[in-house]
Design an enzyme around this catalytic site. Sequence first.
Site, PDB file in Angstrom:
ATOM      1  N   PHE A 131       6.442  -5.264  -1.563  1.00 60.24           N
ATOM      2  CA  PHE A 131       6.313  -4.758  -0.202  1.00 60.24           C
ATOM      3  C   PHE A 131       4.910  -4.260  -0.632  1.00 60.24           C
ATOM      4  O   PHE A 131       4.602  -3.098  -1.076  1.00 60.24           O
ATOM      5  CB  PHE A 131       6.628  -4.481   0.974  1.00 60.24           C
ATOM      6  CG  PHE A 131       5.645  -4.381   2.168  1.00 60.24           C
ATOM      7  CD1 PHE A 131       5.964  -5.253   2.980  1.00 60.24           C
ATOM      8  CD2 PHE A 131       4.906  -3.386   2.286  1.00 60.24           C
ATOM      9  CE1 PHE A 131       4.980  -5.245   4.448  1.00 60.24           C
ATOM     10  CE2 PHE A 131       4.089  -3.240   3.482  1.00 60.24           C
ATOM     11  CZ  PHE A 131       4.392  -4.406   4.602  1.00 60.24           C
ATOM     12  N   ASP A 216       2.864  -0.196  -7.330  1.00 60.77           N
ATOM     13  CA  ASP A 216       2.425  -0.291  -6.505  1.00 60.77           C
ATOM     14  C   ASP A 216       3.845   1.585  -6.294  1.00 60.77           C
ATOM     15  O   ASP A 216       4.604   1.547  -5.723  1.00 60.77           O
ATOM     16  CB  ASP A 216       3.424  -1.662  -5.268  1.00 60.77           C
ATOM     17  CG  ASP A 216       2.435  -1.191  -4.222  1.00 60.77           C
ATOM     18  OD1 ASP A 216       2.652   0.437  -3.760  1.00 60.77           O
ATOM     19  OD2 ASP A 216       2.593  -1.910  -3.577  1.00 60.77           O
ATOM     20  N   LYS A 246       0.062   6.074   1.881  1.00 60.98           N
ATOM     21  CA  LYS A 246       0.873   7.145   2.446  1.00 60.98           C
ATOM     22  C   LYS A 246       0.854   8.321   2.699  1.00 60.98           C
ATOM     23  O   LYS A 246      -0.072   9.537   3.008  1.00 60.98           O
ATOM     24  CB  LYS A 246       2.146   6.827   1.889  1.00 60.98           C
ATOM     25  CG  LYS A 246       2.541   5.533   3.072  1.00 60.98           C
ATOM     26  CD  LYS A 246       3.971   5.074   2.859  1.00 60.98           C
ATOM     27  CE  LYS A 246       4.323   3.313   3.428  1.00 60.98           C
ATOM     28  NZ  LYS A 246       3.766   3.845   5.082  1.00 60.98           N
TER      29      LYS A 246
END
Length: 397
Positions: A131, A216, A246
Amino acid sequence: MAQPQHLYDTYNRTPFAVARGEGVWLYDEDGQAFLDFGSGIAVNVLGHAHPKLVDAVKRQAEKLWHTSNLYRIPGQERVADMLVAHTFAEKVFFTNSGAEALECAIKTARRYHHAKGDHQRTRIITFDGAFHGRTLATISAAGNAKYMEGFAPHMDGFDHLPFGDHDALKAAINEQTAAILVEPVQGEGGLRDLPGQCLTGLRTLCDEHGILLIYDEVQCGVGRTGKLFAYQHAADAQPDIMAIAKALGGGFPVGACLANAEAASGMQLGSHGSTYGGNPLAMAVCEAVLETVTEDGFLEHVEDMALRLKQGLASLIDRYPDVFDGVRGKGLLTGLKCVAANTEVLQALYAEHMLAVPAGDNVLRILPPLNATAEEIAEAVSRLDNAARAVRAAKAA
Ligand code: PLP
């Protein structure tokens, strides 16, 4: 369940509306407290309303909010220095989100080869279960049909491979390959952890073929796995480019693309930009977050709490084999593989006033703030215990 009338219907929202937070606790508009072990999907790294972060925002808000990247922003330079000091990186580009950090990573990789005259090296290898965000490029990068449906034409330039298949990977690299993009620990995909020797193997493979390695670490970075970055668990597995976000802002929207100088060499004047990326408010919070997570003993605390949580979950798996199947993930990026539907377990947890986050592969993510205490971890295990009992009872009924 009734959903807000004037918002896109893209989320299945809970019936309760959130009002304020403090530490691991989130309060709804009626003042009910929820133990927040979702942390805004691995974002609230220091819990809610951490005094140092609140202070950083307040002080910066009184000085300067925004200027654009047309001017030097001292906070941005300080945060870049900190990221460089603690990682492989030599260059940083700030963004507002994880997906934008990935967009920058993809552009950086393509542009690197372009600048070297390798114009055919444009394709990026990615893996099943990945993702990387919800922009048009990042849904194409991950290749998950669920997120791509109805958004054609899809972006070309990504080769999707099965997760963990070395032979398929070796066979897929060709003269058009620019980079390999991978999450060291898959988040949304179900907390699948890429073993250290695989990351080291990817590094070797990239070196052999003159291609770039992109991580990532939007979800697994900034302390969540017990190291500042997940790749740091592995020997000799530094990437060339890394996307983070995040936890970097502890709840303030910010992301960054990190690169070594060679990989960033194609990104020259005018090749990329962002109005807000790295604005003074965001940078003030990032600085406070990074100062805190790099303090002596902070990451040891994460490892310690992760061990306690894993032990608690292991005992639940023993006692409720009809509800839980196993523990996944690394550090406090914890996944509980479910036997019952993860959404059913989540509903039972909501009834216990505890928050967690579903992931792919029928996994429930347990993502406490990294400064959660041993008592708070024990409280979470106790609420999970009650939820498991309720799920079992519902099955028997
Ligand atoms: N990459 C990973 C691994 C993620 O988990 C996410 C978000 O969940 C993203 C990228 C996209 O980040 P954002 O939602 O901030 O765009």
